[in-house]
Design an enzyme around this catalytic site. Structure first.
Site, PDB file in Angstrom:
ATOM      1  N   GLY A  14       0.801  -1.351   0.076  1.00 22.83           N
ATOM      2  CA  GLY A  14      -0.153  -0.006   0.103  1.00 22.83           C
ATOM      3  C   GLY A  14       1.021   1.393   0.051  1.00 22.83           C
ATOM      4  N   ASN A  16       1.691   2.918  -2.406  1.00 17.91           N
ATOM      5  CA  ASN A  16       1.051   3.755  -3.487  1.00 17.91           C
ATOM      6  C   ASN A  16      -0.070   4.358  -2.993  1.00 17.91           C
ATOM      7  OD1 ASN A  16       2.292   4.200  -6.371  1.00 17.91           O
ATOM      8  ND2 ASN A  16       2.655   2.044  -5.690  1.00 17.91           N
ATOM      9  N   MET A  88      -3.835  -7.324  -6.965  1.00 18.98           N
ATOM     10  CA  MET A  88      -3.456  -8.290  -7.565  1.00 18.98           C
ATOM     11  C   MET A  88      -4.377  -9.244  -8.419  1.00 18.98           C
ATOM     12  SD  MET A  88      -0.136  -7.660  -7.515  1.00 18.98           S
ATOM     13  CE  MET A  88       0.613  -9.213  -8.103  1.00 18.98           C
ATOM     14  N   LYS A  89      -5.415  -8.887  -8.506  1.00 19.40           N
ATOM     15  CA  LYS A  89      -6.698  -9.569  -9.365  1.00 19.40           C
ATOM     16  C   LYS A  89      -6.888  -8.906 -10.540  1.00 19.40           C
ATOM     17  CE  LYS A  89      -9.177 -12.267  -7.780  1.00 19.40           C
ATOM     18  NZ  LYS A  89      -9.318 -13.817  -7.287  1.00 19.40           N
ATOM     19  N   ILE A  90      -7.221  -9.821 -11.487  1.00 26.44           N
ATOM     20  CA  ILE A  90      -7.527  -9.283 -12.797  1.00 26.44           C
ATOM     21  C   ILE A  90      -9.134  -8.905 -12.703  1.00 26.44           C
ATOM     22  CG2 ILE A  90      -8.115  -9.974 -15.179  1.00 26.44           C
ATOM     23  CD1 ILE A  90      -5.064 -10.220 -14.807  1.00 26.44           C
ATOM     24  N   ASN A 105      -4.354   2.165 -13.537  1.00 26.74           N
ATOM     25  CA  ASN A 105      -3.881   1.117 -12.900  1.00 26.74           C
ATOM     26  C   ASN A 105      -2.233   1.715 -12.977  1.00 26.74           C
ATOM     27  OD1 ASN A 105      -2.799  -1.415 -11.935  1.00 26.74           O
ATOM     28  ND2 ASN A 105      -2.183  -1.885 -13.840  1.00 26.74           N
ATOM     29  N   HIS A 107       1.804   0.446 -13.188  1.00 28.62           N
ATOM     30  CA  HIS A 107       2.685  -0.835 -13.611  1.00 28.62           C
ATOM     31  C   HIS A 107       3.791  -0.592 -13.482  1.00 28.62           C
ATOM     32  CE1 HIS A 107       3.038  -4.635 -15.166  1.00 28.62           C
ATOM     33  NE2 HIS A 107       3.990  -4.068 -16.147  1.00 28.62           N
TER      34      HIS A 107
END
Ligand code: GRF
Length: 187
Positions: A14, A16, A88-90, A105, A107
């Site tokens: 966490g 971010n 971490m879920k799609i 998002n 990355h």
């Protein structure tokens, strides 16, 4: 100024989230964080939500209808923007379609390079000279949506995976707030 309501999705540390909370405390930053959602009951990031008294929801992703539960919360809290910060879920196509929100998002690579997991390992393996982070819109393609903001740095010969990760994440704490300012400046 009227701030937009935001929901941040996290799964882990966490850091971010912490940087976004800090930015959102600035009266001229375009969002306020109304809700934090996590799929991980042990996510350390929950502590940041607690510290700043931001409501959080731990969602059981083993339930088939878990995305509907999230959607209900999003609508109930009048959320305009969802920020995935180490979630971490799609996110399903159906969720993206039904939510009808801006979904961003972050990355840890210079997309379109190194989508998916283990980006730092890939950067080192391919002897990249430069890397960084990307904030992008979320669409149905993994790490494939329109790029909003990127920040980069040159890799030193002695930089190992940990150093590269540290340098990348430091940039992330600037890139995400900047991306949010950028998208709300043009509406
Ligand atoms: C960040 O490096 C982000 O790019 C990736 O997951 C990491 C999350 O870190 N998607 P944190 O939970 O914000 O500390």
């Amino acid at each position: 100024m009227v701030k937009k309501n935001a929901c941040i999705f996290i799964s882990g540390f966490g850091s971010n989230l912490k940087s976004l909370i800090r930015s959102s405390r600035d009266p001229v930053f375009p969002i306020k964080i109304n809700l934090v959602i996590t799929n991980n009951p042990n996510a350390q990031g929950i502590l940041h939500a607690k510290k700043y008294s931001i409501p959080f929801l731990i969602i059981n992703t083993r339930r088939r209808d878990y995305e509907n539960i999230i959607l209900r919360e999003i609508n109930k809290n009048k959320i305009s923007i969802i920020c995935l910060a180490g979630y971490m879920k799609i996110i399903s196509k159906r969720f993206i379609f039904n939510a009808k929100k801006k979904i961003l998002n972050i990355h840890p690579s210079l997309l379109p390079k190194y989508k998916g997991l283990n980006t730092f390992e890939k950067v080192v393996k391919n002897k990249e000279k430069k890397t960084g982070c990307t904030v992008h819109y979320v669409n149905e393609k993994l790490d494939g949506g329109k790029i909003i903001n990127q920040k980069s740095f040159y890799i030193n010969k002695e930089d190992n995976i940990n150093v590269i990760k540290e340098k990348t994440q430091k940039l992330e704490y600037k890139a995400f707030p900047e991306a949010i300012v950028k998208i709300f400046r043009y509406i």
